[in-house]
Scaffold this active site. Structure first.
Site, mmCIF file in Angstrom:
data_model
loop_
_atom_site.group_PDB
_atom_site.id
_atom_site.type_symbol
_atom_site.label_atom_id
_atom_site.label_comp_id
_atom_site.label_asym_id
_atom_site.label_seq_id
_atom_site.Cartn_x
_atom_site.Cartn_y
_atom_site.Cartn_z
ATOM 1 N N SER A 45 0.737 -1.248 0.076
ATOM 2 C CA SER A 45 0.053 -0.133 0.063
ATOM 3 C C SER A 45 1.019 1.244 -0.135
ATOM 4 C CB SER A 45 -1.035 0.019 1.208
ATOM 5 O OG SER A 45 -0.191 -0.202 2.557
ATOM 6 N N GLY A 76 -1.778 -4.212 1.336
ATOM 7 C CA GLY A 76 -1.936 -5.356 2.212
ATOM 8 C C GLY A 76 -1.040 -6.608 1.769
ATOM 9 N N ASN A 108 4.388 -5.512 5.308
ATOM 10 C CA ASN A 108 3.493 -6.792 5.732
ATOM 11 C C ASN A 108 4.293 -7.972 5.984
ATOM 12 O OD1 ASN A 108 1.290 -4.755 5.538
ATOM 13 N ND2 ASN A 108 1.564 -4.923 3.317
ATOM 14 N N ASP A 228 -2.248 7.015 10.069
ATOM 15 C CA ASP A 228 -1.448 6.298 10.876
ATOM 16 C C ASP A 228 0.095 6.507 10.721
ATOM 17 O OD1 ASP A 228 -0.501 4.523 8.645
ATOM 18 O OD2 ASP A 228 -2.377 3.333 8.683
ATOM 19 N N HIS A 231 1.184 5.024 6.531
ATOM 20 C CA HIS A 231 0.750 5.392 5.467
ATOM 21 C C HIS A 231 0.564 6.864 5.301
ATOM 22 C CE1 HIS A 231 -1.043 1.467 5.832
ATOM 23 N NE2 HIS A 231 -0.794 1.319 4.729
#
Length: 270
Positions: A45, A76, A108, A228, A231
């Site tokens: 992402s 993701g 991830n 967050d 991102h």
């Protein structure tokens, strides 16, 4: 006009239309070859096309290069899930000799696949031939480096050039003080490029963005993370793209074949 002649006319018209489409496809392919190489992006992402208040840096790369960019990054994903979903294979089908593929994962990829709650993204710990078994599905799970190196070699076998890029950092000013410690996947990415060898190069995107964040300071950097600590906003992602091309331009980690396709007068962010 009789039924037979009408049928023949329809068949001839269909064949003419098919020939026209085929000729157009050949012409388009020829034009694409003459237009030069394409850059393909593989990542998560932080690179992908998403939606407000976030967008990945891959969406801004085309502002700073002279050749087309095809962003295949998906939110993701990890090196493992991108592989298992056939997304590297999709890029392999598309690339032709002279194309460039930028691979960037890490956000991830952590965790343990051995757990009964294996999320399908965690890689087997290590950087070599180590294997694990998914505690959820029994799937054989390989290392981050295995997945990246396998994909890179498949692109190079088709004549493409591969740039393995380290992941972007999380908010390094979160909490008010600077913390530039890299995740282990930064070193893993560098090792993957080294292991692949000819046809692969490395860009330490993490370090380039870190250099930029140190100069921007706490207030500005924090403003780039509206959702967050991972991102960034569209502005932050554009800045990350600028940091990437600056690393390429200055050969932060040595030369890459992408440098020749950079636009002149690039922004300087560190």
């Amino acid at each position: 006009m009789g039924i037979k002649s009408t049928f023949i006319s329809a068949v001839l018209a269909t064949l003419a239309a098919v020939e026209c489409v085929q000729a157009r496809a050949i012409e388009d392919a020829s034009l694409a070859r003459r237009a030069g190489p394409t850059i393909y992006l593989a990542g998560d992402s932080t690179m992908a096309r998403t939606s407000a208040p976030h967008n990945g840096w891959g969406e801004y790369l085309s502002k700073y290069v002279t050749i087309p960019v095809v962003n295949k990054a998906i939110s993701g994903r990890s090196a493992r899930s991108f592989t298992n979903e056939g997304r590297f294979t999709e890029i392999e089908r598309l690339v032709v000799s002279g194309d460039l593929v930028v691979i960037e994962f890490g956000h991830n990829d952590g965790g343990s696949p051995n757990s009964a709650s294996d999320n399908g993204r965690s890689n087997c710990p290590g950087t070599g031939p180590e294997v694990c078994k998914s505690g959820k599905t029994g799937e054989t799970v390989y290392t981050y480096n295995y997945y990246l190196e396998k994909a890179a070699r498949s692109f190079i076998a088709k004549g493409a050039n591969v740039i393995i890029s380290s992941q972007t950092p999380n908010n390094q000013w979160e909490g008010g003080s600077y913390n530039g410690a890299p995740s282990r996947y930064v070193a893993y990415a560098a090792q993957a490029a080294k292991n692949v060898g000819r046809g692969a190069s490395y860009v330490d995107h993490f370090q380039s963005v870190s250099n930029m964040y140190r100069e921007l300071g706490a207030q500005k950097t924090n403003s780039l993370y509206p959702k967050d600590h991972t991102h960034t906003s569209p502005e932050g992602s554009d800045l990350s793209a600028q940091a990437f091309v600056q690393a390429v331009s200055r050969e932060l980690n040595g030369p890459t074949p992408l440098k020749q396709y950079l636009k002149p007068n690039l922004p300087v962010v560190w």
